[in-house]
Design a protein around this motif. Structure first.
Motif, PDB file in Angstrom:
ATOM      1  N   ASP A   1      21.292  13.349  15.475  1.00 14.42           N
ATOM      2  CA  ASP A   1      22.149  14.083  16.393  1.00 14.42           C
ATOM      3  C   ASP A   1      23.537  13.671  15.881  1.00 14.42           C
ATOM      4  OD1 ASP A   1      23.544  11.448  17.758  1.00 14.42           O
ATOM      5  OD2 ASP A   1      21.125  11.159  18.308  1.00 14.42           O
TER       6      ASP A   1
ATOM      7  N   GLU B   1      13.654  -2.790  30.140  1.00  9.68           N
ATOM      8  CA  GLU B   1      13.630  -1.324  30.247  1.00  9.68           C
ATOM      9  C   GLU B   1      13.680  -0.353  28.978  1.00  9.68           C
ATOM     10  OE1 GLU B   1      17.020  -2.000  32.391  1.00  9.68           O
ATOM     11  OE2 GLU B   1      15.436  -3.481  32.736  1.00  9.68           O
ATOM     12  N   HIS B   2      14.194  -1.152  27.698  1.00 12.45           N
ATOM     13  CA  HIS B   2      14.429  -0.415  26.418  1.00 12.45           C
ATOM     14  C   HIS B   2      13.387  -0.850  25.845  1.00 12.45           C
ATOM     15  CE1 HIS B   2      18.336   0.270  28.034  1.00 12.45           C
ATOM     16  NE2 HIS B   2      18.560  -1.281  28.115  1.00 12.45           N
ATOM     17  N   PHE B   3      12.158   0.053  25.763  1.00 11.52           N
ATOM     18  CA  PHE B   3      11.232  -0.223  24.764  1.00 11.52           C
ATOM     19  C   PHE B   3      10.879   0.921  24.020  1.00 11.52           C
ATOM     20  CE2 PHE B   3       9.958   0.269  29.090  1.00 11.52           C
ATOM     21  CZ  PHE B   3       9.461   1.592  29.047  1.00 11.52           C
ATOM     22  N   GLY B   4      11.531   2.045  24.036  1.00  6.44           N
ATOM     23  CA  GLY B   4      11.572   3.423  23.438  1.00  6.44           C
ATOM     24  C   GLY B   4      11.454   3.045  21.984  1.00  6.44           C
ATOM     25  N   LEU B   5      12.394   2.453  21.172  1.00  2.83           N
ATOM     26  CA  LEU B   5      12.534   2.416  19.934  1.00  2.83           C
ATOM     27  C   LEU B   5      11.487   1.243  19.371  1.00  2.83           C
ATOM     28  CD1 LEU B   5      16.321   2.568  19.285  1.00  2.83           C
ATOM     29  CD2 LEU B   5      14.594   4.301  18.839  1.00  2.83           C
TER      30      LEU B   5
ATOM     31  N   VAL C   1      27.297   9.521  19.953  1.00  5.61           N
ATOM     32  CA  VAL C   1      28.249   8.552  19.888  1.00  5.61           C
ATOM     33  C   VAL C   1      27.535   7.296  19.104  1.00  5.61           C
ATOM     34  CG1 VAL C   1      29.065   8.723  22.348  1.00  5.61           C
ATOM     35  CG2 VAL C   1      26.639   7.520  22.028  1.00  5.61           C
ATOM     36  N   GLY C   2      26.237   7.547  18.676  1.00  4.19           N
ATOM     37  CA  GLY C   2      25.749   6.553  17.879  1.00  4.19           C
ATOM     38  C   GLY C   2      25.671   5.007  18.384  1.00  4.19           C
ATOM     39  N   PHE C   3      25.066   4.204  17.885  1.00  6.18           N
ATOM     40  CA  PHE C   3      24.836   2.878  18.570  1.00  6.18           C
ATOM     41  C   PHE C   3      24.606   1.738  17.525  1.00  6.18           C
ATOM     42  CE2 PHE C   3      20.004   1.931  18.408  1.00  6.18           C
ATOM     43  CZ  PHE C   3      19.873   3.088  17.976  1.00  6.18           C
TER      44      PHE C   3
ATOM     45  N   ASN D   1      16.004  10.235  23.816  1.00  4.78           N
ATOM     46  CA  ASN D   1      17.051   9.187  23.567  1.00  4.78           C
ATOM     47  C   ASN D   1      18.111  10.000  23.250  1.00  4.78           C
ATOM     48  OD1 ASN D   1      15.822   6.755  24.202  1.00  4.78           O
ATOM     49  ND2 ASN D   1      15.427   6.583  21.722  1.00  4.78           N
ATOM     50  N   VAL D   2      18.414  11.138  22.533  1.00  6.56           N
ATOM     51  CA  VAL D   2      19.218  11.996  22.523  1.00  6.56           C
ATOM     52  C   VAL D   2      19.808  12.475  23.705  1.00  6.56           C
ATOM     53  CG1 VAL D   2      20.391  14.008  21.272  1.00  6.56           C
ATOM     54  CG2 VAL D   2      18.512  12.589  19.871  1.00  6.56           C
TER      55      VAL D   2
ATOM     56  N   THR E   1      23.223   9.720  15.037  1.00  7.48           N
ATOM     57  CA  THR E   1      21.983   8.654  14.706  1.00  7.48           C
ATOM     58  C   THR E   1      21.022   9.635  14.019  1.00  7.48           C
ATOM     59  OG1 THR E   1      22.452   7.409  16.954  1.00  7.48           O
ATOM     60  CG2 THR E   1      20.220   7.513  15.738  1.00  7.48           C
TER      61      THR E   1
ATOM     62  N   LYS F   1      19.447  11.118  26.804  1.00  7.16           N
ATOM     63  CA  LYS F   1      19.860  10.115  27.457  1.00  7.16           C
ATOM     64  C   LYS F   1      21.055   9.317  27.165  1.00  7.16           C
ATOM     65  CE  LYS F   1      16.515   6.990  28.817  1.00  7.16           C
ATOM     66  NZ  LYS F   1      15.401   6.320  29.053  1.00  7.16           N
ATOM     67  N   HIS F   2      21.127   8.945  25.749  1.00  9.13           N
ATOM     68  CA  HIS F   2      22.174   8.232  25.319  1.00  9.13           C
ATOM     69  C   HIS F   2      23.288   8.812  24.222  1.00  9.13           C
ATOM     70  CE1 HIS F   2      19.457   5.221  26.681  1.00  9.13           C
ATOM     71  NE2 HIS F   2      18.609   5.545  25.831  1.00  9.13           N
ATOM     72  N   ALA F   3      22.757   9.803  23.715  1.00  5.45           N
ATOM     73  CA  ALA F   3      23.767  10.264  22.542  1.00  5.45           C
ATOM     74  C   ALA F   3      25.076  10.846  22.750  1.00  5.45           C
ATOM     75  CB  ALA F   3      22.856  11.222  21.516  1.00  5.45           C
TER      76      ALA F   3
ATOM     77  N   GLU G   1      10.308  10.852  21.957  1.00  6.07           N
ATOM     78  CA  GLU G   1      11.148   9.597  22.492  1.00  6.07           C
ATOM     79  C   GLU G   1      12.535   9.925  21.874  1.00  6.07           C
ATOM     80  OE1 GLU G   1      10.943   7.215  24.289  1.00  6.07           O
ATOM     81  OE2 GLU G   1      12.634   6.168  23.550  1.00  6.07           O
TER      82      GLU G   1
HETATM   83  N1  LIG Z   1      20.144   8.880  19.667  1.00  7.22           N
HETATM   84  C1  LIG Z   1      20.750   7.759  20.176  1.00  7.22           C
HETATM   85  N2  LIG Z   1      22.108   7.872  20.375  1.00  7.22           N
HETATM   86  C2  LIG Z   1      23.104   6.635  20.852  1.00  7.22           C
HETATM   87  N3  LIG Z   1      22.256   5.875  21.214  1.00  7.22           N
HETATM   88  C3  LIG Z   1      20.856   5.570  21.329  1.00  7.22           C
HETATM   89  C4  LIG Z   1      20.240   6.554  20.878  1.00  7.22           C
HETATM   90  N4  LIG Z   1      19.028   6.220  20.687  1.00  7.22           N
HETATM   91  C5  LIG Z   1      18.750   4.919  21.089  1.00  7.22           C
HETATM   92  N5  LIG Z   1      20.107   4.698  21.589  1.00  7.22           N
HETATM   93  C6  LIG Z   1      20.399   3.256  22.203  1.00  7.22           C
HETATM   94  O1  LIG Z   1      19.498   2.292  21.885  1.00  7.22           O
HETATM   95  C7  LIG Z   1      18.880   1.720  23.087  1.00  7.22           C
HETATM   96  C8  LIG Z   1      17.460   1.611  22.883  1.00  7.22           C
HETATM   97  O2  LIG Z   1      16.719   2.633  23.206  1.00  7.22           O
HETATM   98  P1  LIG Z   1      15.312   2.754  23.594  1.00  7.22           P
HETATM   99  O3  LIG Z   1      14.689   1.660  22.813  1.00  7.22           O
HETATM  100  O4  LIG Z   1      14.784   4.070  23.370  1.00  7.22           O
HETATM  101  O5  LIG Z   1      15.408   2.400  24.854  1.00  7.22           O
HETATM  102  P2  LIG Z   1      15.763   3.266  26.445  1.00  7.22           P
HETATM  103  O6  LIG Z   1      15.950   4.802  25.813  1.00  7.22           O
HETATM  104  O7  LIG Z   1      14.832   2.981  27.274  1.00  7.22           O
HETATM  105  O8  LIG Z   1      17.257   2.571  26.798  1.00  7.22           O
HETATM  106  C9  LIG Z   1      19.257   2.602  24.133  1.00  7.22           C
HETATM  107  O9  LIG Z   1      19.565   2.094  25.278  1.00  7.22           O
HETATM  108  C10 LIG Z   1      20.615   3.341  23.816  1.00  7.22           C
HETATM  109  O10 LIG Z   1      21.648   2.362  23.824  1.00  7.22           O
END
Ligand SMILES: Nc1ncnc2c1ncn2[C@@H]1O[C@H](COP(=O)(O)OP(=O)(O)O)[C@@H](O)[C@H]1O
Ligand SMILES: [Mg+2]
Length: 391
Positions: free
Chosen positions: A334, A355-359, A337-339, A307-308, A383, A310-312, A303
């Motif tokens: 990583d 949708e966001h249930f990963g964390l 961009v952080g969050f 996330n890295v 992050t 998909k989002h980082a 996961e």
């Molecule tokens: N490594 C990361 N770098 C930047 N943003 C992150 C990272 N991990 C998580 N996020 C942010 O936290 C949110 C929640 O992550 P997550 O619970 O895994 O849900 P999802 O991946 O389904 O969006 C993401 O949508 C993203 O905005």
């Protein structure tokens, strides 16, 4: 003098033992002026007052006697009953509970309450003011009462332990099934985001090619346009294929079973051709991580890496597994961009089925195996997700 069956009746009442009634019984049954029922605390190093007769209106809460200290404490540690004549405890609260003025003494009798042969759960102390002391016969009877009470208290303690274990087990089952639920939602999400969308646009490009070919105009241009649409469609087909594989990879941990944790983690670094993920470990293989914990660590890493990707928008990421004392530490870091953690958390609670249930599933999984989780994220800096599993 009272019959032992009166005590027996008190002990048979279900639920918590009525200690004030027991203390009163002891006083009356042994022709005494009062009695104190001491209980040994859970750590077995202190005696607290469970009940006193006559009632002391809360004063008894102030009396604590270390096991092994003074006559009462010695009875608790040695397990032998004693009688005392002309006793004069120094502890002021104890004196007050015995109803003693500064110049007065008391006859006492202390008997250990055994839960089992080796386990003492309390001490009963019975006293007479004035000159009538207790006889050997009184002491024998006191010991019979003490042991009946001890057995009852011991059973009560066991029952409490069983109930606590049951509650803990139920909590774990609940957590496990909600982690499962989160996993299902994750798979549904992966399929929805990746496969379904790729397939929808694939269909769109194919029908555009179809329409283009059927239209009027120079054949060369129509074929050229159609080719553009078809190659877009082919790229999407490849993407859908990759996404499906990724979702399936998420479904089973065959890699983990085949390769073991260290190599399985390493294989995760090849998920994305765009991002270079470095794998660091000081371990060849971890043999003392139980299988179910290894599976959980693997999922968390998966996961984290997802996330890295998909989002980082990161240039560099590190997946590491290290030993720190008696613990194993998994980290995914990583430089992306952080969050904002707080708003991500708020967002998660807003759309509970969102949708966001990963964390949140990462947090649930950590709780499941008793690992601690730390997420550090700084906007623009990156992050770090750090999981520490005590072994
Ligand atoms: N490594 C990361 N770098 C930047 N943003 C992150 C990272 N991990 C998580 N996020 C942010 O936290 C949110 C929640 O992550 P997550 O619970 O895994 O849900 P999802 O991946 O389904 O969006 C993401 O949508 C993203 O905005
Ligand atoms: Mg995620």
């Amino acid at each position: 003098m009272k019959d032992v069956s009166a005590l027996h009746r008190l002990l048979l009442v279900p639920g918590e033992l009525n200690l004030p009634a027991v203390s009163r019984f002891l006083t009356e049954a042994l022709d005494a002026d009062g009695s104190i029922v001491f209980l040994i605390d859970q750590n077995e190093n202190e005696l607290n007052v469970g009940a006193v007769h006559p009632a002391a209106h809360g004063l008894e809460k102030q009396l604590k006697i270390p096991v092994g200290y003074g006559v009462t404490g010695l009875v608790a540690s040695k397990g032998h009953a004693v009688t005392l004549v002309d006793d004069s405890p120094r502890n002021k609260v104890h004196r007050a509970l015995l109803g003693l003025r500064p110049d007065q003494t008391v006859s006492r009798m202390c008997a250990p309450a055994h839960g089992t042969a080796s386990r003492i759960v309390g001490v009963i102390s019975v006293h007479r003011r004035g000159s009538t002391s207790f006889t050997e016969d009184d002491l024998k009877r006191a010991q019979v009462y003490a042991d009946l009470i001890g057995l009852r208290l011991f059973a009560e303690g066991l029952l409490g332990d069983v109930e606590e274990h049951q509650a803990q087990r139920n909590r774990l089952i609940e957590q496990a099934s909600s982690a499962q639920e989160a996993e299902r939602r994750r798979i549904a999400g992966d399929l929805h985001d990746g496969v379904t969308q790729a397939r929808a646009s694939l269909a769109f490009h194919l029908s555009a090619a179809d329409v283009g070919l059927a239209a009027t105009g120079p054949a060369e241009r129509r074929i050229g346009d159609a080719q553009v649409q078809i190659s877009a469609a082919r790229r999407l087909a490849t993407l859908a294929y990759d996404e499906t594989r990724a979702a399936i990879r998420g479904l089973h941990s065959l890699i983990l079973e085949d390769l073991g944790l260290v190599s399985a983690l390493e294989s995760l670094t090849q998920v994305s051709p765009q991002l270079d993920i470095e794998f660091r470990t000081d371990l060849d293989e971890i043999s003392d991580v139980p299988d179910h914990c290894a599976a959980v660590l693997f999922r968390i890493a998966q996961e984290g890496i997802n996330n890295v990707v998909k989002h980082a928008e990161a240039g560099h990421a590190v997946l590491s597994l290290r030993r720190a004392g008696d613990a194993v530490v998994l980290a995914i870091t990583d430089d992306g961009v952080g969050f904002d953690l707080a708003s991500a958390r708020a967002q998660r609670s807003v759309d509970a089925l969102g949708e966001h249930f990963g964390l949140s599933s990462v947090a649930e999984r950590c709780a499941l195996i008793g690992a601690s989780l730390r997420i550090d994220s700084v906007a623009g800096r990156g992050t770090a997700v750090i999981v520490e599993l005590p072994l």
